[in-house]
Design a protein around this motif. Sequence first.
Motif, mmCIF file in Angstrom:
data_model
loop_
_atom_site.group_PDB
_atom_site.id
_atom_site.type_symbol
_atom_site.label_atom_id
_atom_site.label_comp_id
_atom_site.label_asym_id
_atom_site.label_seq_id
_atom_site.Cartn_x
_atom_site.Cartn_y
_atom_site.Cartn_z
ATOM 1 N N ASP A 90 10.934 11.793 17.080
ATOM 2 C CA ASP A 90 11.472 11.348 18.365
ATOM 3 C C ASP A 90 12.781 12.049 18.730
ATOM 4 N N LEU A 91 12.710 13.374 18.815
ATOM 5 C CA LEU A 91 13.906 14.157 19.131
ATOM 6 C C LEU A 91 14.342 13.972 20.583
ATOM 7 N N ALA A 92 13.397 13.603 21.452
ATOM 8 C CA ALA A 92 13.756 13.379 22.854
ATOM 9 C C ALA A 92 14.716 12.201 22.991
ATOM 10 N N THR A 93 14.449 11.141 22.250
ATOM 11 C CA THR A 93 15.341 9.987 22.283
ATOM 12 C C THR A 93 16.707 10.342 21.708
ATOM 13 N N LEU A 94 16.706 11.087 20.593
ATOM 14 C CA LEU A 94 17.969 11.506 19.993
ATOM 15 C C LEU A 94 18.777 12.351 20.965
ATOM 16 N N SER A 95 18.109 13.253 21.697
ATOM 17 C CA SER A 95 18.807 14.098 22.661
ATOM 18 C C SER A 95 19.520 13.251 23.706
ATOM 19 N N GLU A 96 18.860 12.190 24.183
ATOM 20 C CA GLU A 96 19.481 11.298 25.150
ATOM 21 C C GLU A 96 20.685 10.574 24.552
ATOM 22 N N GLN A 97 20.558 10.150 23.296
ATOM 23 C CA GLN A 97 21.654 9.434 22.636
ATOM 24 C C GLN A 97 22.875 10.329 22.422
ATOM 25 N N LEU A 98 22.636 11.617 22.270
ATOM 26 C CA LEU A 98 23.723 12.552 21.980
ATOM 27 C C LEU A 98 24.507 12.961 23.225
ATOM 28 N N GLN A 99 23.942 12.747 24.412
ATOM 29 C CA GLN A 99 24.621 13.167 25.641
ATOM 30 C C GLN A 99 25.976 12.470 25.763
ATOM 31 N N GLY A 100 27.024 13.272 25.857
ATOM 32 C CA GLY A 100 28.376 12.731 26.023
ATOM 33 C C GLY A 100 29.028 12.243 24.745
ATOM 34 N N ALA A 101 28.330 12.344 23.600
ATOM 35 C CA ALA A 101 28.911 11.905 22.325
ATOM 36 C C ALA A 101 29.987 12.891 21.877
ATOM 37 N N PRO A 102 30.942 12.436 21.048
ATOM 38 C CA PRO A 102 32.027 13.314 20.605
ATOM 39 C C PRO A 102 31.507 14.603 19.968
ATOM 40 N N GLY A 103 32.033 15.727 20.434
ATOM 41 C CA GLY A 103 31.682 17.031 19.872
ATOM 42 C C GLY A 103 30.422 17.656 20.442
ATOM 43 N N VAL A 104 29.597 16.898 21.152
ATOM 44 C CA VAL A 104 28.314 17.415 21.654
ATOM 45 C C VAL A 104 28.510 17.974 23.064
ATOM 46 N N GLU A 105 28.233 19.257 23.220
ATOM 47 C CA GLU A 105 28.332 19.887 24.536
ATOM 48 C C GLU A 105 26.974 20.234 25.122
ATOM 49 N N GLN A 106 25.976 20.432 24.268
ATOM 50 C CA GLN A 106 24.635 20.663 24.794
ATOM 51 C C GLN A 106 23.595 20.361 23.721
ATOM 52 N N THR A 107 22.417 19.935 24.178
ATOM 53 C CA THR A 107 21.265 19.781 23.299
ATOM 54 C C THR A 107 20.102 20.519 23.954
ATOM 55 N N VAL A 108 19.416 21.338 23.168
ATOM 56 C CA VAL A 108 18.316 22.152 23.696
ATOM 57 C C VAL A 108 17.162 22.108 22.715
ATOM 58 N N ALA A 109 15.958 21.829 23.215
ATOM 59 C CA ALA A 109 14.772 21.834 22.359
ATOM 60 C C ALA A 109 14.341 23.259 22.084
ATOM 61 N N PHE A 110 14.142 23.591 20.807
ATOM 62 C CA PHE A 110 13.623 24.878 20.376
ATOM 63 C C PHE A 110 12.406 24.615 19.505
ATOM 64 N N GLY A 111 11.226 24.631 20.099
ATOM 65 C CA GLY A 111 10.016 24.347 19.338
ATOM 66 C C GLY A 111 10.036 22.930 18.799
ATOM 67 N N THR A 112 9.923 22.792 17.480
ATOM 68 C CA THR A 112 9.912 21.469 16.846
ATOM 69 C C THR A 112 11.307 20.998 16.443
ATOM 70 N N ALA A 113 12.337 21.749 16.836
ATOM 71 C CA ALA A 113 13.707 21.403 16.468
ATOM 72 C C ALA A 113 14.545 21.161 17.713
ATOM 73 N N LEU A 114 15.641 20.446 17.515
ATOM 74 C CA LEU A 114 16.623 20.225 18.562
ATOM 75 C C LEU A 114 17.906 20.922 18.152
ATOM 76 N N HIS A 115 18.396 21.861 18.981
ATOM 77 C CA HIS A 115 19.666 22.527 18.718
ATOM 78 C C HIS A 115 20.776 21.745 19.407
ATOM 79 N N VAL A 116 21.786 21.379 18.637
ATOM 80 C CA VAL A 116 22.921 20.614 19.146
ATOM 81 C C VAL A 116 24.162 21.478 18.956
ATOM 82 N N THR A 117 24.895 21.704 20.044
ATOM 83 C CA THR A 117 25.963 22.697 20.029
ATOM 84 C C THR A 117 27.252 22.129 20.614
ATOM 85 N N GLY A 118 28.372 22.587 20.067
ATOM 86 C CA GLY A 118 29.685 22.223 20.591
ATOM 87 C C GLY A 118 30.764 23.066 19.938
#
Length: 324
Positions: free
Chosen positions: A245-273
């Motif tokens: 359930d990476l889609a739900t995690l991506s939503e939870q990460l929006q605006g969280a400390p240190g998180v500037e972007q989340t991008v789906a790459f195949g079966t993984a979620l890239h989280v960047t900041g």
Amino acid sequence: METSHAANGRAQELAIDVRGLNKHFGDKHVVNDLSMQVARGEIFGFLGPNGSGKTTSIRMMCGLLTPDSGEGTCLGFDILSEADQIKRRVGYMTQKFSYWDDLSIRENLDFVARVYGMPDRRNAVDRALEDLGLATRSAQLAGSLSGGWKQRLALAACLLHEPELLLLDEPTAGVDPKARREFWEQLHLLAARGISVLVSTHYMDEAERCHKLAYIAYGKLLAQGTADEVVASQQLSTWSVEGDDLATLSEQLQGAPGVEQTVAFGTALHVTGRDAQALAATLERLAGPGRRVTQAETSLEDVFIHMMGRAEDNMGTRKAKEPT
């Protein structure tokens, strides 16, 4: 004080050397204070979202469009006062196929050679056909060609007059991966012969094959250098998350400390900041069981997505599409 000999020597090493270029179309500031240098024999990639000013910049840098302000040289000629000299030494390939469907490959090239006023058209056309692998198809109508073969014809036409600089505006759009790879192999052969190449592209694998890159968004140059230099300049930390359930995690990460972007790459979620410590702490808190979190190398695509997002935030909503 710099001697004229030293200045001339440096000019010979640069295909393009421009400073402070600006261009407006109506109330739109399409290119904003652009400065750039492209070395001889260099493949220089020009990237950015649609409407960012890439095509306008390319045309100004090579004397095809007069800037509102700024200065510079292309192939040693002044872009403001010696545009005619530049045009004779440049090959320009547009994104849209612009040759004649009801003429054969050879007839198309012969027509272009006549436009250039080439004295030995037949030999020039024969050489172009051979160099681009078109000789066996020379009698085929251009309208019956696939995208990859049309691309070869367009490049052959650009090279007929033996230009010193090639301007390629998204030349591989709509072309299959095999044809794209072959096209880029040809570009590197041309660069090895000393021909400079300025190419705009949306493909990250193509960007990584350039010697240098520039990224422009809404008229402003945000980064330039080698691929490694562009990645390093943004000082981003990237983590890869795999699991449920990476889609739900991506939503939870929006605006969280240190998180500037989340991008789906195949079966993984890239989280960047940029705040590596805060980002790691957020992922440790929110990733939860059933997911694997590993630190990843920040890719060129991660960087470009990040820069694009920041540029949109800075500029606000666009109500009208700018020229490309």
